[in-house]
Design a protein around this motif. Structure first.
Motif, mmCIF file in Angstrom:
data_model
loop_
_atom_site.group_PDB
_atom_site.id
_atom_site.type_symbol
_atom_site.label_atom_id
_atom_site.label_comp_id
_atom_site.label_asym_id
_atom_site.label_seq_id
_atom_site.Cartn_x
_atom_site.Cartn_y
_atom_site.Cartn_z
ATOM 1 N N HIS A 70 0.832 -1.209 0.000
ATOM 2 C CA HIS A 70 0.000 0.000 0.000
ATOM 3 C C HIS A 70 0.866 1.259 0.000
ATOM 4 C CE1 HIS A 70 -3.345 2.686 0.807
ATOM 5 N NE2 HIS A 70 -2.697 3.151 1.876
ATOM 6 N N ALA A 71 1.920 1.273 0.843
ATOM 7 C CA ALA A 71 2.795 2.449 0.919
ATOM 8 C C ALA A 71 3.511 2.672 -0.404
ATOM 9 C CB ALA A 71 3.806 2.269 2.050
ATOM 10 N N LEU A 72 3.988 1.602 -1.029
ATOM 11 C CA LEU A 72 4.670 1.737 -2.311
ATOM 12 C C LEU A 72 3.708 2.238 -3.385
ATOM 13 C CD1 LEU A 72 7.177 1.358 -4.069
ATOM 14 C CD2 LEU A 72 6.489 -1.022 -4.419
ATOM 15 N N GLU A 73 2.514 1.690 -3.411
ATOM 16 C CA GLU A 73 1.546 2.100 -4.435
ATOM 17 C C GLU A 73 1.157 3.561 -4.276
ATOM 18 O OE1 GLU A 73 -1.857 -0.182 -6.860
ATOM 19 O OE2 GLU A 73 -2.028 -0.325 -4.683
ATOM 20 N N ASP A 102 2.149 -10.385 -0.166
ATOM 21 C CA ASP A 102 2.806 -9.102 -0.478
ATOM 22 C C ASP A 102 3.616 -9.207 -1.762
ATOM 23 O OD1 ASP A 102 1.704 -7.922 1.698
ATOM 24 O OD2 ASP A 102 3.555 -7.814 2.878
ATOM 25 N N ARG A 103 4.282 -10.345 -1.987
ATOM 26 C CA ARG A 103 5.067 -10.505 -3.215
ATOM 27 C C ARG A 103 4.185 -10.406 -4.453
ATOM 28 N NH1 ARG A 103 7.715 -14.797 -0.537
ATOM 29 N NH2 ARG A 103 6.698 -16.310 -1.922
ATOM 30 N N GLU A 104 2.996 -10.966 -4.375
ATOM 31 C CA GLU A 104 2.062 -10.874 -5.507
ATOM 32 C C GLU A 104 1.675 -9.422 -5.773
ATOM 33 O OE1 GLU A 104 0.998 -13.181 -7.630
ATOM 34 O OE2 GLU A 104 2.282 -14.674 -6.661
ATOM 35 N N GLU A 105 1.493 -8.662 -4.683
ATOM 36 C CA GLU A 105 1.139 -7.253 -4.832
ATOM 37 C C GLU A 105 2.297 -6.451 -5.431
ATOM 38 O OE1 GLU A 105 -1.909 -5.355 -3.989
ATOM 39 O OE2 GLU A 105 -2.358 -7.416 -4.602
ATOM 40 N N TYR A 106 3.503 -6.724 -4.949
ATOM 41 C CA TYR A 106 4.680 -6.040 -5.496
ATOM 42 C C TYR A 106 4.867 -6.393 -6.965
ATOM 43 C CZ TYR A 106 6.044 -4.751 -0.741
ATOM 44 O OH TYR A 106 6.076 -4.205 0.524
ATOM 45 N N LEU A 107 4.594 -7.636 -7.295
ATOM 46 C CA LEU A 107 4.684 -8.067 -8.692
ATOM 47 C C LEU A 107 3.746 -7.245 -9.570
ATOM 48 C CD1 LEU A 107 6.025 -10.239 -10.511
ATOM 49 C CD2 LEU A 107 4.052 -11.694 -10.050
ATOM 50 N N ARG A 108 2.552 -7.022 -9.073
ATOM 51 C CA ARG A 108 1.575 -6.233 -9.825
ATOM 52 C C ARG A 108 2.012 -4.778 -9.950
ATOM 53 N NH1 ARG A 108 -2.122 -2.772 -8.215
ATOM 54 N NH2 ARG A 108 -1.865 -3.349 -6.019
ATOM 55 N N ILE A 109 2.492 -4.193 -8.862
ATOM 56 C CA ILE A 109 2.875 -2.776 -8.866
ATOM 57 C C ILE A 109 4.082 -2.537 -9.769
ATOM 58 C CG2 ILE A 109 3.723 -0.868 -7.437
ATOM 59 C CD1 ILE A 109 2.197 -2.196 -5.071
ATOM 60 N N LEU A 110 5.115 -3.365 -9.606
ATOM 61 C CA LEU A 110 6.352 -3.161 -10.371
ATOM 62 C C LEU A 110 6.165 -3.471 -11.852
ATOM 63 C CD1 LEU A 110 8.977 -4.633 -7.861
ATOM 64 C CD2 LEU A 110 8.290 -2.250 -8.181
ATOM 65 N N GLY A 111 5.190 -4.301 -12.159
ATOM 66 C CA GLY A 111 4.921 -4.606 -13.557
ATOM 67 C C GLY A 111 4.092 -3.552 -14.260
ATOM 68 N N ASN A 112 3.606 -2.578 -13.485
ATOM 69 C CA ASN A 112 2.753 -1.531 -14.071
ATOM 70 C C ASN A 112 3.191 -0.136 -13.630
ATOM 71 O OD1 ASN A 112 0.302 -3.073 -15.406
ATOM 72 N ND2 ASN A 112 0.706 -4.097 -13.449
ATOM 73 N N VAL A 140 11.661 -8.292 -11.837
ATOM 74 C CA VAL A 140 12.735 -7.308 -11.674
ATOM 75 C C VAL A 140 13.645 -7.319 -12.903
ATOM 76 C CG1 VAL A 140 14.826 -6.784 -10.366
ATOM 77 C CG2 VAL A 140 12.703 -7.299 -9.151
ATOM 78 N N LYS A 141 13.963 -8.515 -13.384
ATOM 79 C CA LYS A 141 14.812 -8.637 -14.566
ATOM 80 C C LYS A 141 14.135 -8.071 -15.812
ATOM 81 C CE LYS A 141 17.604 -12.036 -17.070
ATOM 82 N NZ LYS A 141 18.009 -13.467 -17.143
ATOM 83 N N LYS A 142 12.812 -8.252 -15.906
ATOM 84 C CA LYS A 142 12.079 -7.808 -17.088
ATOM 85 C C LYS A 142 11.846 -6.303 -17.091
ATOM 86 C CE LYS A 142 7.747 -8.577 -19.615
ATOM 87 N NZ LYS A 142 6.478 -9.360 -19.670
ATOM 88 N N TYR A 143 11.465 -5.759 -15.928
ATOM 89 C CA TYR A 143 11.050 -4.361 -15.872
ATOM 90 C C TYR A 143 12.121 -3.418 -15.317
ATOM 91 C CZ TYR A 143 6.470 -6.547 -16.429
ATOM 92 O OH TYR A 143 5.413 -7.290 -16.888
ATOM 93 N N GLY A 144 13.164 -3.972 -14.700
ATOM 94 C CA GLY A 144 14.152 -3.111 -14.052
ATOM 95 C C GLY A 144 15.571 -3.585 -14.232
ATOM 96 N N THR A 145 16.460 -3.024 -13.422
ATOM 97 C CA THR A 145 17.895 -3.319 -13.503
ATOM 98 C C THR A 145 18.457 -3.468 -12.103
ATOM 99 O OG1 THR A 145 18.076 -1.963 -15.511
ATOM 100 C CG2 THR A 145 20.121 -2.527 -14.382
ATOM 101 N N ALA A 146 19.049 -4.632 -11.833
ATOM 102 C CA ALA A 146 19.762 -4.837 -10.569
ATOM 103 C C ALA A 146 21.210 -4.408 -10.769
ATOM 104 C CB ALA A 146 19.684 -6.292 -10.139
ATOM 105 N N VAL A 147 21.659 -3.423 -9.987
ATOM 106 C CA VAL A 147 22.985 -2.832 -10.168
ATOM 107 C C VAL A 147 23.879 -3.250 -9.005
ATOM 108 C CG1 VAL A 147 24.284 -0.719 -10.567
ATOM 109 C CG2 VAL A 147 21.887 -0.861 -11.294
#
Length: 344
Positions: A70-73, A102-112, A140-147
């Protein structure tokens, strides 16, 4: 994929390309040992996303203890004010240890993530350890970059040290740079402090070995290296003097024993390499070290293979005795040094 035992720096290369092109992405995970480099690029990324004087209105910080889907969204959904983008920084929250829901929710948020938002997960006090088998890691690999901010190589670090000395109006030879890195370690944050101290102390424009030795704070492994050299010279008094310096640095016998044991194992592997006609680079790959491999090989020439093997065994025995017999650890360590020096 990077070679085995070699850290993956593809994310770091991608970040630099994004910044050079002026096109920061929407999701980054920052982690790694080199905190100076990490903080530098975090600042560059923030400035690229939030240019001008209105950046703070569009920056949203979330501490790990306050983190939730919720806080992230809520932070992601905040529209930018008078700028094109927003910047969300999440510090010390392990995505991969969140509960399944929570992981499912983060998956939804980060994918959109909306185009206007840049989210950074900063792993500072906690370890980054992604589970590649999970959907979240794939997202994370698809939508972002781990540095991964790794310790820098000798050439890069030497150039960096010389640039920082030049910024202080000083010059230093590459060889002395290598000695400084060996003496104080290869983390930029610490080296930056040492450069400042040495520059303030040095009277001339060119840094000397005396300037470094006068004010630089050596790391434990560098001092223990001097003990091994003294043993190679069969100079027990010198080894005991260096041991006394370590006690003055408030190092415990257990810390010293651990460092000495590692040093002697490295000497053993270097002696084996010499006997098998292998070079310093081979030993460096074996230990994941870049320097001071030449010094290690020179030191190993002073010892025979049987001595190295015996020294490693006696270190292990002394370490066990320290932890299990109740004997004075300082006396055990002193006895070991005397035995090694005599045997050498």
């Amino acid at each position: 994929m990077p070679p085995k035992n070699k850290p993956d720096t593809s994310g770091f290369d991608k970040l630099k390309k994004d910044l050079s092109a002026g096109t920061p992405g929407q999701l980054y995970l920052f982690h790694g040992e080199e905190t100076y480099l990490r903080d530098y690029y975090l600042g560059r990324l923030r400035d690229a996303v939030l240019p001008g004087g209105l950046g703070e209105f569009n920056r949203h910080d979330l501490a790990g203890k306050d983190m939730s889907p919720h806080a992230l969204e809520e932070a992601v959904d905040c529209l930018p004010i008078l700028t094109e983008r927003t910047f969300v920084l999440v510090t010390d929250y392990d995505l991969f240890k969140a509960g399944e829901k929570d992981r499912e929710e983060y998956l939804r948020i980060l994918g959109n993530l909306p185009d206007y938002c840049c989210v950074v997960f900063l792993y500072d006090l906690i370890e980054y350890k992604a589970d590649a088998r999970t959907k979240l890691a794939a997202a994370v690999k698809k939508y972002g970059t781990a540095v991964n901010f790794v310790r820098q190589g000798q050439r890069e670090l030497t150039d960096w040290v010389r640039r920082h000395f030049r910024a202080q109006g000083k010059d230093i030879e590459p060889r002395l740079c290598e000695e400084l890195i060996f003496l104080c370690g290869d983390l930029m944050q610490n080296l930056q402090q040492e450069v400042g101290k040495i520059s303030a102390y040095a009277k001339g424009e060119r840094i000397t070995r005396g300037d470094i030795e006068a004010v630089a704070t050596p790391q434990l492994s560098a001092v223990v290296f001097r003990i091994a050299d003294a043993i190679g010279e069969k100079n027990y008094d010198k080894a005991a003097k260096v041991l006394g310096e370590l006690y003055q640095m408030q190092k415990s016998p257990y810390e010293i024993m651990s460092a000495l044991g590692k040093q002697l194992r490295q000497l053993y592997s270097a002696r084996l390499a010499l006997d098998q006609r292998r070079d310093a680079a081979w030993v460096g790959r074996l230990w994941g070290m870049r320097y001071p491999m030449d010094r290690l090989m020179v030191s190993a020439r002073r010892f025979s293979l049987p001595w190295c093997r015996r020294a490693v065994v006696r270190c292990a025995q002394t370490d066990l005795a320290m932890k299990s017999t109740g004997q004075d650890p300082k006396e055990l360590l002193t006895t070991l040094l005397l035995e090694l020096a005599n045997a050498a």
